[in-house]
Write an enzyme that holds these catalytic residues in place. Structure first.
Site, PDB file in Angstrom:
ATOM      1  N   GLU A   1      45.530  71.060  24.674  1.00 23.30           N
ATOM      2  CA  GLU A   1      45.473  71.673  26.012  1.00 23.30           C
ATOM      3  C   GLU A   1      44.260  72.593  26.086  1.00 23.30           C
ATOM      4  O   GLU A   1      44.075  73.466  25.256  1.00 23.30           O
ATOM      5  CB  GLU A   1      46.749  72.490  26.258  1.00 23.30           C
ATOM      6  CG  GLU A   1      46.741  73.151  27.624  1.00 23.30           C
ATOM      7  CD  GLU A   1      47.750  74.289  27.730  1.00 23.30           C
ATOM      8  OE1 GLU A   1      48.893  74.136  27.277  1.00 23.30           O
ATOM      9  OE2 GLU A   1      47.359  75.344  28.281  1.00 23.30           O
ATOM     10  N   GLU A  24      50.207  86.382  19.646  1.00 19.99           N
ATOM     11  CA  GLU A  24      50.773  85.112  19.181  1.00 19.99           C
ATOM     12  C   GLU A  24      51.113  85.260  17.709  1.00 19.99           C
ATOM     13  O   GLU A  24      50.225  85.298  16.866  1.00 19.99           O
ATOM     14  CB  GLU A  24      49.734  83.980  19.294  1.00 19.99           C
ATOM     15  CG  GLU A  24      49.224  83.677  20.689  1.00 19.99           C
ATOM     16  CD  GLU A  24      50.148  82.763  21.457  1.00 19.99           C
ATOM     17  OE1 GLU A  24      51.208  82.387  20.892  1.00 19.99           O
ATOM     18  OE2 GLU A  24      49.824  82.448  22.607  1.00 19.99           O
ATOM     19  N   SER A  26      44.919  75.278  32.166  1.00 19.56           N
ATOM     20  CA  SER A  26      46.062  75.027  33.033  1.00 19.56           C
ATOM     21  C   SER A  26      45.875  75.795  34.336  1.00 19.56           C
ATOM     22  O   SER A  26      45.220  76.844  34.369  1.00 19.56           O
ATOM     23  CB  SER A  26      47.379  75.340  32.322  1.00 19.56           C
ATOM     24  OG  SER A  26      47.666  76.677  32.379  1.00 19.56           O
ATOM     25  N   ARG A  30      46.503  87.834  23.285  1.00 19.50           N
ATOM     26  CA  ARG A  30      47.902  87.375  23.233  1.00 19.50           C
ATOM     27  C   ARG A  30      48.455  87.650  21.850  1.00 19.50           C
ATOM     28  O   ARG A  30      47.870  87.228  20.836  1.00 19.50           O
ATOM     29  CB  ARG A  30      47.992  85.880  23.525  1.00 19.50           C
ATOM     30  CG  ARG A  30      47.402  85.559  24.873  1.00 19.50           C
ATOM     31  CD  ARG A  30      48.252  84.675  25.728  1.00 19.50           C
ATOM     32  NE  ARG A  30      47.549  84.522  27.000  1.00 19.50           N
ATOM     33  CZ  ARG A  30      47.629  83.463  27.776  1.00 19.50           C
ATOM     34  NH1 ARG A  30      48.401  82.453  27.437  1.00 19.50           N
ATOM     35  NH2 ARG A  30      46.964  83.425  28.916  1.00 19.50           N
ATOM     36  N   ARG A  66      45.385  76.202  16.743  1.00 12.80           N
ATOM     37  CA  ARG A  66      44.969  76.254  18.149  1.00 12.80           C
ATOM     38  C   ARG A  66      45.275  77.583  18.833  1.00 12.80           C
ATOM     39  O   ARG A  66      45.076  77.700  20.035  1.00 12.80           O
ATOM     40  CB  ARG A  66      45.575  75.109  18.977  1.00 12.80           C
ATOM     41  CG  ARG A  66      46.744  74.382  18.377  1.00 12.80           C
ATOM     42  CD  ARG A  66      47.274  73.317  19.297  1.00 12.80           C
ATOM     43  NE  ARG A  66      46.860  71.986  18.908  1.00 12.80           N
ATOM     44  CZ  ARG A  66      47.083  70.908  19.626  1.00 12.80           C
ATOM     45  NH1 ARG A  66      47.686  70.971  20.765  1.00 12.80           N
ATOM     46  NH2 ARG A  66      46.665  69.732  19.207  1.00 12.80           N
ATOM     47  N   HIS A  67      45.784  78.555  18.083  1.00 12.04           N
ATOM     48  CA  HIS A  67      46.093  79.864  18.680  1.00 12.04           C
ATOM     49  C   HIS A  67      45.397  80.985  17.928  1.00 12.04           C
ATOM     50  O   HIS A  67      45.409  81.027  16.706  1.00 12.04           O
ATOM     51  CB  HIS A  67      47.608  80.133  18.639  1.00 12.04           C
ATOM     52  CG  HIS A  67      48.391  79.258  19.540  1.00 12.04           C
ATOM     53  ND1 HIS A  67      48.924  78.064  19.124  1.00 12.04           N
ATOM     54  CD2 HIS A  67      48.706  79.381  20.857  1.00 12.04           C
ATOM     55  CE1 HIS A  67      49.555  77.489  20.140  1.00 12.04           C
ATOM     56  NE2 HIS A  67      49.431  78.271  21.214  1.00 12.04           N
ATOM     57  N   ARG A  91      39.025  76.853  22.631  1.00 15.17           N
ATOM     58  CA  ARG A  91      39.581  75.506  22.423  1.00 15.17           C
ATOM     59  C   ARG A  91      38.582  74.441  22.839  1.00 15.17           C
ATOM     60  O   ARG A  91      38.508  73.377  22.219  1.00 15.17           O
ATOM     61  CB  ARG A  91      40.865  75.334  23.227  1.00 15.17           C
ATOM     62  CG  ARG A  91      42.004  76.088  22.615  1.00 15.17           C
ATOM     63  CD  ARG A  91      43.309  75.453  23.006  1.00 15.17           C
ATOM     64  NE  ARG A  91      44.399  76.275  22.525  1.00 15.17           N
ATOM     65  CZ  ARG A  91      45.624  76.225  23.015  1.00 15.17           C
ATOM     66  NH1 ARG A  91      45.897  75.397  23.993  1.00 15.17           N
ATOM     67  NH2 ARG A  91      46.565  76.989  22.512  1.00 15.17           N
TER      68      ARG A  91
END
Ligand code: AMO
Length: 365
Positions: free
Chosen positions: A288, A145, A291, A143, A151-152, A339
């Site tokens: 998180e 980001e 999901s 990703r 957290r990324h 994570r």
């Protein structure tokens, strides 16, 4: 250094033995000074540690994280296989992304553009159409980001699952929590057996994990019906509230509104309330972790979702074909391994959970 000598029992050493040295030879000479202390306890800052990661990894406390990670992955594989899942591998070089264009990395694929996979989303659903009714994949996801957060990262390990003939998100949550509890339990056994100090920090999990609806959390935050996803600070505040409510480390946030999932074209809207979806997150103390939810398995509503997300169905031809010849109701989830390791090992920064992390600024070592 290669040494030889005689091991003798002694009460003077906390390990209960000592080595009477007979000889020592240098087998490989190290340059001096070291850029990073290997034995000293004083922590260098994370950037310096990552710049010299090989030396950093020589610290037993750092290596312990990767022993935990390895045991956790083994625990997951065992938990999935035990439940009749088949492990799959899907392409990471793609013509089209699944989670929106903003976070795609483009690569030059001979004479045309291609992208690195952000998620195996489309393929895991296509495999349900192919008759593989329970699949999982543990693979890198990429990703772009740009944000620099704890957290990324730009390359992470995604643990994805997809299950056919599921019509109730509760069934998915039950599977996910069981798999997480089994994997964490198996990890504890491995770490205890090897004397890994991180075993002591692993939570003892009770099933079921608590469930809180998106609307309940919005009420806690005093922003009912805001119609947007929770930000990092809001996730943390929800984590603190859950700690007071139940004390459970893992918990589900359920019933995401359609407005929050508008771009998630594959998310099934509720049959009895199109303003809401069958989507959920799994969080750990405000972070998180996963999901997922039920997917839209009917072609016409799927095409309508693509249109309202502003996406061209022509770009999804291979995916859509899978829905043309019979697709059962299905659902699944994506879980960020990095994570989860960050959470279980109590790491301040997700970068510490990967051997050689990648972020906006780091492509080396
Ligand atoms: P989502 O985008 O929520 O869902 O990602 C799933 C999980 O992957 C992890 N994650 C990340 N970890 C580290 N760095 C990042 N940049 C990053 N981005 C995501 C998180 C997150 O919960 N296709 C859906 C899943 C599904 O519906 O099955 C998806 O990718 O832990």
């Amino acid at each position: 250094m290669e040494i030889d000598g005689t091991v003798r029992a002694t009460e003077k050493s906390h390990r209960g033995f000592e080595l009477a040295l007979a000889g020592a030879r240098v087998v490989s000479r190290a340059a001096v000074p070291l850029p990073l202390g290997v034995v000293d306890k004083v922590g260098a800052d994370l950037n310096t540690r990552l710049d010299h990661r090989v030396l950093d990894l020589r610290k037993p406390a750092v290596r312990a994280i990767f022993e935990l990670r390895s045991a956790l992955l083994a625990g997951f594989r065992e938990a999935f296989l035990h439940r009749g899942f088949v492990e799959v591998e899907t392409p990471k070089l793609l013509r089209q992304g699944a989670e929106g264009g903003a976070t795609l990395f483009s690569v030059a694929y001979f004479d045309r553009p291609a992208y690195l996979a952000q998620s195996p989303q489309l393929y895991k659903q296509m495999l349900i159409g192919a008759g593989l009714e329970r699949v999982f994949e543990i693979a890198p996801a990429f990703r772009a980001e740009p944000s620099d957060t704890v957290r990324h990262i730009t390359e992470f390990t995604s643990l994805d699952a997809e299950v056919g003939y599921v019509d109730d998100p509760e069934e998915l949550r039950g599977l996910l929590e069981g798999i997480v509890a089994d994997s964490v339990g198996a990890t504890r056994s491995v770490l205890e057996a090897s004397g890994n100090p991180l075993a002591a920090g692993l939570p003892r999990l009770e099933l079921p994990f608590p469930r809180y609806s998106f609307a309940t959390c919005e009420g806690w935050l005093g922003r009912p019906g805001a119609g947007r996803d929770f930000g990092t600070e809001e996730e943390k505040a929800i984590g603190e509230r859950v700690a007071r409510e139940s004390g459970a480390p893992f918990y589900f946030l359920t019933d995401y509104p359609t407005s929050v999932k508008a771009a998630t074209f594959y998310a099934r809207r509720r049959d009895d309330d199109p303003g809401s979806t069958y989507y959920f997150d799994l969080d750990f103390r405000g972070l998180e972790i996963a999901s997922g939810g039920l997917r839209e398995h009917r072609l016409d509503p799927l095409l309508a979702n693509l249109a309202s997300a502003g996406l061209d169905p022509g770009s999804f031809a291979g995916y859509l074909e899978a829905f043309r010849y019979g697709m059962p109701p299905h659902g699944g989830w994506g879980l960020g391994i990095d994570r989860l390791v960050q959470a279980l090992a109590g790491l301040a920064n997700i970068r510490e959970s990967r051997l050689f992390p990648r972020d906006r600024y780091r492509l080396d070592p």
